[in-house]
Design a protein around this motif. Structure first.
Motif, PDB file in Angstrom:
ATOM      1  N   ASP A   1       0.868  -1.192   0.000  1.00 25.72           N
ATOM      2  CA  ASP A   1       0.000   0.000   0.000  1.00 25.72           C
ATOM      3  C   ASP A   1       0.897   1.233   0.000  1.00 25.72           C
ATOM      4  N   ILE A   2       1.048   1.841  -1.162  1.00 25.81           N
ATOM      5  CA  ILE A   2       1.968   2.960  -1.321  1.00 25.81           C
ATOM      6  C   ILE A   2       1.299   4.008  -2.192  1.00 25.81           C
ATOM      7  N   ALA A   3       1.528   5.268  -1.874  1.00 23.00           N
ATOM      8  CA  ALA A   3       0.899   6.363  -2.615  1.00 23.00           C
ATOM      9  C   ALA A   3       1.728   6.720  -3.852  1.00 23.00           C
ATOM     10  N   ARG A   4       1.095   7.450  -4.777  1.00 22.99           N
ATOM     11  CA  ARG A   4       1.782   7.841  -5.998  1.00 22.99           C
ATOM     12  C   ARG A   4       2.962   8.749  -5.703  1.00 22.99           C
ATOM     13  N   ARG A   5       2.806   9.693  -4.764  1.00 21.18           N
ATOM     14  CA  ARG A   5       3.905  10.598  -4.463  1.00 21.18           C
ATOM     15  C   ARG A   5       5.088   9.856  -3.826  1.00 21.18           C
ATOM     16  N   THR A   6       4.807   8.757  -3.126  1.00 20.98           N
ATOM     17  CA  THR A   6       5.892   7.947  -2.571  1.00 20.98           C
ATOM     18  C   THR A   6       6.642   7.229  -3.687  1.00 20.98           C
ATOM     19  N   VAL A   7       5.913   6.743  -4.680  1.00 20.25           N
ATOM     20  CA  VAL A   7       6.564   6.129  -5.847  1.00 20.25           C
ATOM     21  C   VAL A   7       7.441   7.155  -6.555  1.00 20.25           C
ATOM     22  N   ALA A   8       6.946   8.371  -6.707  1.00 19.51           N
ATOM     23  CA  ALA A   8       7.735   9.419  -7.354  1.00 19.51           C
ATOM     24  C   ALA A   8       8.988   9.752  -6.542  1.00 19.51           C
TER      25      ALA A   8
ATOM     26  N   ARG B   1      11.433   6.904  -7.019  1.00 17.97           N
ATOM     27  CA  ARG B   1      11.955   6.920  -8.384  1.00 17.97           C
ATOM     28  C   ARG B   1      12.988   8.026  -8.559  1.00 17.97           C
ATOM     29  N   GLU B   2      12.707   9.205  -8.052  1.00 22.57           N
ATOM     30  CA  GLU B   2      13.669  10.300  -8.157  1.00 22.57           C
ATOM     31  C   GLU B   2      14.919  10.020  -7.338  1.00 22.57           C
ATOM     32  N   GLY B   3      14.768   9.318  -6.209  1.00 26.46           N
ATOM     33  CA  GLY B   3      15.935   8.960  -5.416  1.00 26.46           C
ATOM     34  C   GLY B   3      16.856   7.990  -6.133  1.00 26.46           C
ATOM     35  N   MET B   4      16.327   7.208  -7.044  1.00 22.90           N
ATOM     36  CA  MET B   4      17.137   6.281  -7.845  1.00 22.90           C
ATOM     37  C   MET B   4      17.558   6.885  -9.181  1.00 22.90           C
TER      38      MET B   4
END
Length: 499
Positions: A467-474, A477-480
């Motif tokens: 259970d993860i939000a879209r902003r957490t995915v972003a 992703r930006e951290g990688m």
């Protein structure tokens, strides 16, 4: 109640950190390089400390024999028998004396000490691998070129100020207007010196932007034509992977653009980094984790980086009896106490590292067996409660400490990740494992079906119950350093068209 001064006695308990306790705490967070430096400093200060050799325990150590004492006459005679004259050296090389010693002619000359044969002195020849040339600094390299390139002293002074204004990548971080104002020189003179210095090695230094750096290198290769210049003017479109807009701005066909991009890839946008003189320190593991024959994990300290010290009590016994006054006795007592404390602190530090590493391995057994997808969320409190220590102690122990595992070399801090709740109420997921899964999904996406952050969040929830939000995915992703879906779509379409 009268306000008068008076004396009162109170009994209270308090926790006080003594200097030795504070030093013991500081030893926990030191890396093995910093710890060895600390031990070396203590060895210089404390005569009762000595470093333990790495030989086997109980094995006798052969001490070198002291050199025989020679008189000045005997030493001079022995040295004179080893030297050769210029004629004998030339005969051994089968050539003339003038070819060997052109400056001395036929005069005899002593052989340099480095040319003396090792067998004659009884010592081994020096190992040439131990002599490593120092890496040149960018500033020294450029100053040597500037002194040869510029004739006037005023131009050299401007050049030295320009060199001092370079950053580590070779770019001019200081404006030429500020340098001209500081030196009281004309701006045209500073620009002229800058133009001359831009031809120095490495090509591309003294640039003030990425465009200018690439233009200098292309000009050196005689490839800075008008079309290439227009391409450099639109590097923002290239960074955004807008190939259609880049084709319109440059005014060329797709084949010519591919050739120009291939030339740009051969250039170095940071030429000054080739002269980076910072020491490169290899990461050495503090703990080894191996799997035993019974399948259990075994933790072993790396004794090669673990310093060991001994307390020379025999020397203390012999010296303390010869102490002349109370000051000398106090000094020896302090040295003995500090030596005993350091030996105990190092032993306690090693035991604490093993204890923390063993608990990390126990909780992360799934990661060691199956990989990063099975990395469990773990906090400092979880480890501290099991080994009966404070969280701050666990934090200090895992700082700058590395663990060699069958999965690779990792810093101990790597295993401490936050937990992400599962949507079905099951076992929580590690944030590092979630990042790994996001990277897998993006790498496997086809060019015609790029996954957005919302789609990735939905897939994680559907496949693994994350259970993860879209902003957490972003954020992950930006951290990688993974670009957005818009840029990835342009990249993969451009790559597909190029192929």
């Amino acid at each position: 109640m009268a306000l008068t001064p008076r004396l009162e006695f109170r009994q209270a308990q308090s926790l006080t950190l003594t200097p030795q306790l504070m030093q013991s705490i500081r030893l926990l967070q030191l890396s093995h390089i910093e710890l060895n430096a600390f031990i070396d400093a203590e060895l210089l200060r404390n005569p009762l400390l000595e470093r333990e050799d790495g030989g086997a325990e109980g094995e006798p150590v052969e001490l070198p024999e002291p050199p025989a004492e020679l008189s000045a006459y005997e030493d001079t005679v022995a040295h004179g028998e080893r030297i050769q004259d210029a004629g004998s050296i030339a005969d051994s090389l089968d050539t003339a004396v003038d070819n060997v010693f052109p400056d001395q002619g036929a005069q005899d000359r002593l052989v340099p000490s480095s040319r003396i044969e090792a067998g004659s002195s009884g010592a081994e020849a020096p190992d040439l691998d131990q002599f490593v040339a120092a890496r040149p600094l960018l500033g020294d390299h450029l100053r040597a070129q500037a002194n040869m390139l510029l004739r006037h002293a005023a131009d050299r002074l401007i050049a030295h100020h320009l060199i001092d204004g370079l950053d580590e990548a070779g770019y001019l971080a200081t404006g030429i207007e500020a340098i001209a104002e500081q030196l009281g020189a004309d701006l045209a003179d500073v620009e002229a010196v800058l133009g001359a210095l831009q031809g120095c090695d490495p090509v591309g230094v003294f640039a003030r932007s990425v465009r200018e750096c690439l233009a200098i290198q292309l000009r050196e290769r005689d490839r800075l034509d008008p079309i290439m210049a227009r391409l450099l003017d639109h590097l923002d479109l290239l960074a955004a992977h807008d190939m259609a807009g880049l084709l319109r701005a440059v005014g060329c066909d797709r084949e010519d653009l591919a050739d120009m991009l291939a030339e740009l890839r051969q250039l170095d946008p940071r030429p000054g980094l080739a002269f980076d003189s910072g020491p490169v320190e290899a990461v050495v593991p503090d703990v080894f984790v191996r799997q035993g024959p019974d399948g259990a994990w075994r933790i072993e300290l790396n004794t090669d980086v673990l310093p060991r010290v001994l307390v020379d009590r025999s020397y203390y016994t012999s010296v303390s009896g010869k102490a002349r006054d109370a000051k000398e006795k106090a000094f020896l007592s302090d040295c003995l106490a500090n030596a005993n404390w350091l030996a105990r602190s190092l032993d306690q530090r090693a035991q604490t590292i093993v204890k923390v590493a063993a608990e990390i391995v126990r909780q992360q057994d799934g990661f060691l067996t199956h990989g990063i997808a099975h990395l469990k969320p773990m906090t400092l409190r979880m480890v501290a409660e099991v080994i009966d220590m404070h969280e701050s102690t666990v934090s200090r122990v895992t700082t700058s400490k590395y663990m060699a595992t069958p999965r690779g070399l990792y810093e101990m801090k790597y295993f401490f990740t936050t937990a992400i709740a599962a949507s079905d109420g099951g076992e929580e997921h590690s944030a590092e494992a979630v990042r790994h899964r996001i990277r897998q999904l993006i790498e496997a996406e086809p060019a015609n079906d790029i996954l957005s952050d919302d789609t990735i969040a939905a897939l994680l929830k559907k496949e693994q119950g994350i259970d993860i939000a879209r902003r957490t995915v972003a954020k992950y992703r930006e951290g990688m350093n993974i670009p957005s879906s818009v840029i990835r779509r342009r990249q993969k379409k451009g790559l597909a068209q190029a192929l």
